[in-house]
Design a protein around this motif. Structure first.
Motif, mmCIF file in Angstrom:
data_model
loop_
_atom_site.group_PDB
_atom_site.id
_atom_site.type_symbol
_atom_site.label_atom_id
_atom_site.label_comp_id
_atom_site.label_asym_id
_atom_site.label_seq_id
_atom_site.Cartn_x
_atom_site.Cartn_y
_atom_site.Cartn_z
ATOM 1 N N PHE B 3 0.249 -1.311 0.327
ATOM 2 C CA PHE B 3 0.357 -0.119 0.047
ATOM 3 C C PHE B 3 0.950 0.872 0.094
ATOM 4 O O PHE B 3 1.763 1.442 0.581
ATOM 5 C CB PHE B 3 -1.122 0.157 1.229
ATOM 6 C CG PHE B 3 -1.299 1.426 1.702
ATOM 7 C CD1 PHE B 3 -2.988 1.583 0.834
ATOM 8 C CD2 PHE B 3 -1.720 1.964 2.650
ATOM 9 C CE1 PHE B 3 -3.438 2.327 0.901
ATOM 10 C CE2 PHE B 3 -2.052 2.990 2.776
ATOM 11 C CZ PHE B 3 -3.341 3.991 0.828
ATOM 12 N N GLU B 6 -1.075 8.241 -0.410
ATOM 13 C CA GLU B 6 -1.243 9.202 -1.033
ATOM 14 C C GLU B 6 -0.472 10.633 -0.668
ATOM 15 O O GLU B 6 0.980 10.507 -1.583
ATOM 16 C CB GLU B 6 -2.988 9.701 -0.785
ATOM 17 C CG GLU B 6 -2.544 12.095 -1.486
ATOM 18 C CD GLU B 6 -2.666 11.262 -2.733
ATOM 19 O OE1 GLU B 6 -3.083 10.444 -3.627
ATOM 20 O OE2 GLU B 6 -1.765 12.495 -3.760
ATOM 21 N N GLU B 7 -0.046 10.642 0.603
ATOM 22 C CA GLU B 7 1.037 10.827 1.248
ATOM 23 C C GLU B 7 2.285 10.506 0.699
ATOM 24 O O GLU B 7 3.658 11.416 0.376
ATOM 25 C CB GLU B 7 1.536 11.587 2.723
ATOM 26 C CG GLU B 7 0.290 11.929 3.219
ATOM 27 C CD GLU B 7 -1.061 11.699 2.592
ATOM 28 O OE1 GLU B 7 -1.449 10.010 2.852
ATOM 29 O OE2 GLU B 7 -1.918 12.310 2.731
ATOM 30 N N ILE B 66 -8.772 3.615 -10.207
ATOM 31 C CA ILE B 66 -10.639 3.678 -9.915
ATOM 32 C C ILE B 66 -10.003 5.377 -10.308
ATOM 33 O O ILE B 66 -9.468 6.342 -9.144
ATOM 34 C CB ILE B 66 -11.181 3.672 -8.359
ATOM 35 C CG1 ILE B 66 -11.224 2.242 -8.959
ATOM 36 C CG2 ILE B 66 -12.521 3.792 -7.870
ATOM 37 C CD1 ILE B 66 -11.422 1.576 -6.907
ATOM 38 N N ASN B 80 -9.715 12.760 -7.460
ATOM 39 C CA ASN B 80 -8.841 10.919 -6.802
ATOM 40 C C ASN B 80 -8.816 9.845 -7.270
ATOM 41 O O ASN B 80 -9.299 9.892 -8.428
ATOM 42 C CB ASN B 80 -9.240 11.084 -5.301
ATOM 43 C CG ASN B 80 -8.864 11.884 -4.001
ATOM 44 O OD1 ASN B 80 -8.119 11.923 -3.477
ATOM 45 N ND2 ASN B 80 -10.241 12.753 -3.749
ATOM 46 N N THR B 82 -7.195 6.025 -7.799
ATOM 47 C CA THR B 82 -6.731 5.466 -6.795
ATOM 48 C C THR B 82 -5.962 3.818 -7.936
ATOM 49 O O THR B 82 -7.010 3.657 -9.294
ATOM 50 C CB THR B 82 -7.646 4.473 -5.675
ATOM 51 O OG1 THR B 82 -7.695 5.040 -4.838
ATOM 52 C CG2 THR B 82 -6.838 3.490 -4.972
ATOM 53 N N ILE B 84 -4.697 -0.170 -8.639
ATOM 54 C CA ILE B 84 -5.109 -1.469 -8.318
ATOM 55 C C ILE B 84 -4.427 -2.445 -9.262
ATOM 56 O O ILE B 84 -4.828 -3.014 -10.173
ATOM 57 C CB ILE B 84 -6.146 -1.642 -7.582
ATOM 58 C CG1 ILE B 84 -7.527 -0.740 -6.583
ATOM 59 C CG2 ILE B 84 -6.529 -3.003 -6.838
ATOM 60 C CD1 ILE B 84 -8.362 -0.853 -7.138
ATOM 61 N N VAL B 96 -2.319 -1.269 -3.579
ATOM 62 C CA VAL B 96 -2.984 -0.429 -4.396
ATOM 63 C C VAL B 96 -2.188 0.807 -3.485
ATOM 64 O O VAL B 96 -1.531 1.639 -2.652
ATOM 65 C CB VAL B 96 -4.271 -0.576 -2.881
ATOM 66 C CG1 VAL B 96 -4.695 0.715 -2.717
ATOM 67 C CG2 VAL B 96 -4.572 -1.933 -2.881
ATOM 68 N N GLU B 98 -2.036 5.302 -3.842
ATOM 69 C CA GLU B 98 -3.300 6.340 -3.689
ATOM 70 C C GLU B 98 -2.868 6.963 -4.546
ATOM 71 O O GLU B 98 -1.705 6.970 -4.662
ATOM 72 C CB GLU B 98 -3.969 7.101 -2.390
ATOM 73 C CG GLU B 98 -4.585 5.800 -1.872
ATOM 74 C CD GLU B 98 -4.681 6.511 -0.472
ATOM 75 O OE1 GLU B 98 -5.930 6.815 -0.279
ATOM 76 O OE2 GLU B 98 -3.832 6.931 0.835
#
Lengths: 302, 302
Positions: B3, B6-7, B66, B80, B82, B84, B96, B98
């Protein structure tokens, strides 16, 4: 972002949780505030490895289920499932739930919810076509909603049949390997959980009053039930537009009425009205089931 | 499952990483071993909140992006994204990522890759239509591939225009607020990064030899370029079937040749052949860009 691993979700899921979440999802599916988007079939780098994107929105949930089938995977299950919930305030991914085992519960729960509404209350004999992974969960879920005293297992091969009967007996379920015609004739409830592409039995073997659930048909060209049954029985499904496209009811005559089970659950439509009425439920599998069960699982851990 | 928040992804992404990953993706897009599946538009509980599922497979990657647009989100970006990635051995979700900020880089990188191939080598004047979030990244990415000495900003309102010019100057980019006709007449490269549904300028303002990139058209009904330009210019895009469905080239005459930029990058098709040739590149945005940039980001952290 919240994450539930396969190990976490498999440890949390129960038939009761799945039943409640899926019942709620099937009701949500018929609400005017819900939309189920078309299922999108896709594939991996090797085109034999397939995945499907199923997405939906209801009044308070929206997201996607990625269901994958990797036929040659030897390191784990060939079917996997991941549920992605979107944060309705921001559009960001709120949660990812790995759900391979959960998916088996959620699929069986749809048939249990429908059978609990549509099968005769005194149903005691279940006939199951198929001996795969999903078939086991179907038997377990149905044993929770009717006092089954006999489960007829119809298998493509005797070896598979004996192995599956042993697995069911091991779970204290009264299973017997039975030939198709006898199994159908005796059944109060029939569940087909196969990958068949042609009918598994004859329509005139089915006793009036039987409830028949087709679980396996989830793509164009798949077929488990005899077409004549779809002419005479009362027809129900999870989501008519999807069921008539990729589900068993793609083979139903165009003029037949097809009732979404959600309308029966809310009382807006009739279910069974007489003991000798034959009912068919087609479970094509809808994304709202996934979104609701993922939400229920996340709710357990606060 | 890996994972990247976003950061994390925002801290890792650079124009150089995006350029390399997107170039690779645009080449992969034309390989016979790649498939881009149809983009699936969906929405949240409130139908004004929209998300799109874009999925693809190449010889070694498959997955889904997405992309969401929540117009009333006030707690963070309205767009936004994301990404996958699926494990090609098992079908399970491998990662995943972001990618809201990453998405701006990956979209700008496609225009930079195309402009680097199609724009005249001595191009120095960029005209940008639009003053939004994406427009900034477009200018930054193009400034990396050509020695820009002037950026004409064409804005819908003077206030937006002044604010955007200040933002660009703050990043050491030579921006000036300019009226559309002068801005187009002067341009060596034009980029449209708007939500327009009708042409932003006249075809006869465009000097022969200009390279024009349409970034904003990503849905049926959207339109940024004058139709006459699509009759006379050489036409390129990321993925012809998608570009002619939801991209700017939905407005191209049916008989026109449209070349996937990947074929130009590999040398299989011609790009610019003369200094006075006018070229159009339509970036509709393809899932392989997302899969490749996510993979590149994950590669940075081993």
């Amino acid at each position: 972002m919240r994450f539930l691993s396969e190990e976490d979700s498999a440890a949390l899921v129960t038939e009761e949780l799945a039943y409640g979440a899926v019942r709620e999802a099937l009701i949500a599916a018929v609400a005017p505030t819900s939309t189920t988007f078309p299922a999108l079939p896709a594939h991996g780098s090797d085109p034999r490895n397939r995945f499907t994107l199923k997405s939906a929105a209801s009044a308070n949930l929206a997201g996607v289920k990625i269901g994958s089938y990797w036929p040659d995977n030897t390191t784990g299950p060939r079917h996997n499932s991941t549920i992605i919930l979107l944060d309705q305030d921001t559009g960001r991914v709120a949660a990812v739930v790995e759900a391979a085992k959960v998916n088996a519960y959620r699929t069986a729960a749809a048939d249990a919810v429908a059978a609990n509404t549509l099968a005769n209350p005194n149903a005691t004999t279940l006939t199951i076509f198929g001996t795969g992974h999903q078939a086991f969960y179907e038997c377990q879920a149905l044993a929770k909603i009717r006092a089954l005293d006999k489960i007829n297992v119809v298998a493509r091969t005797e070896a598979n049949g004996h192995a599956f009967v042993a697995e069911l007996r091991n779970a204290n379920l009264p299973a017997t390997l039975t030939e198709a015609e006898q199994a159908v004739t005796e059944a109060d409830i029939i569940v087909t959980a196969t990958t068949a592409r042609s009918p598994l039995f004859e329509a005139d073997w089915v006793r009036p009053g039987t409830h028949v659930a087709s679980m396996g048909s989830d793509a164009k060209g798949k077929q488990e039930l005899p077409p004549d049954l779809l002419i005479t029985a009362s027809l129900y499904c999870d989501l008519p537009p999807q069921s008539t496209t990729i589900g068993e009811l793609q083979h139903a005559p165009k003029h037949r009425d097809i009732t979404a089970i959600g309308h029966v659950l809310t009382g807006a439509a009739e279910g069974r009205t007489a003991p000798d009425q034959t009912t068919v439920f087609d479970s094509s599998g809808i994304a709202l089931q996934d979104l609701y069960i993922a939400t229920a699982l996340l709710g357990l851990i606060g």
